[in-house]
Scaffold this active site. Structure first.
Site, short mmCIF file in Angstrom:
data_model
loop_
_atom_site.label_atom_id
_atom_site.label_comp_id
_atom_site.label_asym_id
_atom_site.label_seq_id
_atom_site.Cartn_x
_atom_site.Cartn_y
_atom_site.Cartn_z
N GLU A 1 -2.01 5.07 3.24
CA GLU A 1 -1.98 3.66 2.81
C GLU A 1 -3.36 3.08 2.53
OE1 GLU A 1 1.85 4.45 5.00
OE2 GLU A 1 -0.28 4.90 5.36
N HIS B 1 13.37 5.49 15.39
CA HIS B 1 13.32 6.04 14.04
C HIS B 1 13.95 7.42 14.02
CE1 HIS B 1 11.65 7.32 10.17
NE2 HIS B 1 11.35 6.06 9.94
N GLU C 1 -0.50 -9.07 -1.30
CA GLU C 1 -1.05 -8.58 -0.03
C GLU C 1 -2.28 -7.72 -0.29
OE1 GLU C 1 1.42 -7.45 3.81
OE2 GLU C 1 0.79 -5.62 2.79
N ARG D 1 3.12 8.03 11.59
CA ARG D 1 2.79 9.45 11.73
C ARG D 1 1.56 9.68 12.61
NH1 ARG D 1 2.12 8.63 6.23
NH2 ARG D 1 3.88 9.97 5.71
N ASP E 1 0.79 -1.23 0.00
CA ASP E 1 0.00 0.00 0.00
C ASP E 1 0.82 1.28 0.00
OD1 ASP E 1 1.05 -0.02 2.58
OD2 ASP E 1 -0.78 -0.79 3.48
N HIS F 1 6.74 4.40 15.17
CA HIS F 1 7.24 5.44 14.26
C HIS F 1 6.17 6.00 13.34
CE1 HIS F 1 7.20 1.85 11.71
NE2 HIS F 1 7.07 2.68 10.71
#
Length: 372
Positions: free
Chosen positions: A134, A245, A120, A214, A98, A212
């Site tokens: 995504e 990260h 997937e 957003r 994605d 990590h």
């Protein structure tokens, strides 16, 4: 005549999940001519995986720029991929998951009326802004793809509900193929990994933490770190390892709250085999990663998912994972249960093959060959 197949990917997770499939296609040169196009949407992390598996791309677009936005990435990938399609003229394009690269690769294929195989397929959170972007990327790919390789029956059902009814195949996740392949390789190099992690006492139980995404920036990450801090002081006989990260939104918050705690190890980001080795050594995993939600059950590790929603509901429904979001109290409560209740821990480690048995790549190649 062999079919010309082009793999398009640009990030570490895509590379991990496509390399076993690329290797499988290349076992059949009489049927398939296989080439690789990488956008390098994430340059350094992508290169780690390519080097580990000794894979050399045929086309490297190298589009990554500092501070790149979705607008920049999308347009830049599209323009560069167009040139590759004109030069190679593939009969089939394979994308995974994605990412922006996967979505744009599928869109470019559509513009040239080239069939797309989506690896997937069918994952859904049913919220277009979580994960962002995504969730919309994978819906766009589903509309233009010819082949939908769903990892589970739940993913298949999501596609059927969107009126996508043809060429859906439940094959497991190629990420599990990659995991088993990686375990075989690192098994032969145990001493080097022990040396790399020599500052960590593996005689103690280990909690692995990764966060990590957003959607966890800001207050959510702060609350996660506060929960971890509480756990570290409540359980001085365990070690907590957090590969941090480099994103400033992550690093600043994490170091302000967790740096200097004796049994919390804030380390540099790990490459894929190092992460797999550490997962395999862990007792509990706390993560907002999608891939780790799939890999942990295969390693028989309980997962606390640091997200409000997940597109990988199989592990939640099976009891191998639990959604805890960024709620400090719930995170602490669930870690304490796993530390103190043996039966509860065993319940969360019993369904090992939720996402596949390590043979997904072979199944996909056989399906595509049989319809060619």
């Amino acid at each position: 005549m062999s079919k010309k197949v082009l793999f398009i990917f640009g990030t570490r997770p895509e590379a991990i999940k496509l390399i076993p499939l690329i290797q499988e296609f290349r076992k059949h040169p009489q049927n398939f001519e296989t080439r690789i196009c990488v956008t390098a949407q994430h340059r350094d992390l992508l290169d780690q995986v390519l080097n580990f598996f000794d894979v050399i791309p045929d086309y490297d677009l190298n589009i990554m720029q500092s501070g790149q936005t979705l607008f920049h990435s999308t347009t830049n990938i599209l323009i560069h991929v167009q040139k590759v399609l004109e030069e190679y003229a593939p009969n089939l394009i394979v994308v995974q998951g994605d990412t922006t690269t996967a979505m744009v690769g599928a869109l470019a294929a559509y513009y040239y009326k080239i069939p797309v195989a989506h690896i997937e397929a069918g994952l859904r959170s049913h919220d277009i802004y979580s994960p962002f972007p995504e969730e919309v990327n994978r819906r766009i790919i589903a509309v233009v793809a010819k082949w939908h390789f769903a990892p589970t029956t739940l993913a298949q059902e999501n596609l059927l509900q969107e009126n996508i009814k043809e060429n859906i195949f439940v094959v497991g996740n190629t990420g599990i193929d990659a995991l088993f392949l990686c375990l075989d390789i690192i098994e032969k190099k145990q001493l080097s990994y022990e040396k790399f992690f020599n500052k960590i006492n593996f005689q103690k139980k280990l909690i692995l933490l990764t966060a990590h995404r957003r959607e966890n920036f800001g207050q959510p990450l702060k609350k996660i770190c506060e929960a971890v801090k509480h756990i570290a002081f409540a359980y001085p006989d365990i070690n907590i390892v957090y590969p941090v990260h480099p994103n400033p939104n992550v690093k600043k918050c994490v170091f302000e709250l967790l740096d200097g705690i004796e049994n919390v190890y804030l380390i540099e980001p790990l490459d894929y085999p190092q992460l797999v080795w550490l997962m395999n050594k862990s007792y509990i995993i706390l993560t907002d990663s999608g891939g780790i939600q799939e890999e942990a059950p295969a390693l028989q590790k309980p997962v606390l998912v640091l997200r409000e929603k997940t597109e990988r509901m199989e592990s939640i429904l099976s009891g191998n994972a639990k959604l805890v979001g960024s709620d400090k109290d719930i995170i602490i409560q669930e870690v304490e249960r796993l530390m103190n209740e043996k039966h509860y821990y065993q319940q969360m480690t019993q369904n090992q093959y939720l996402y596949g048995d390590g043979k997904s790549s072979c199944k996909i190649v056989n399906i595509i060959h049989s319809f060619s």
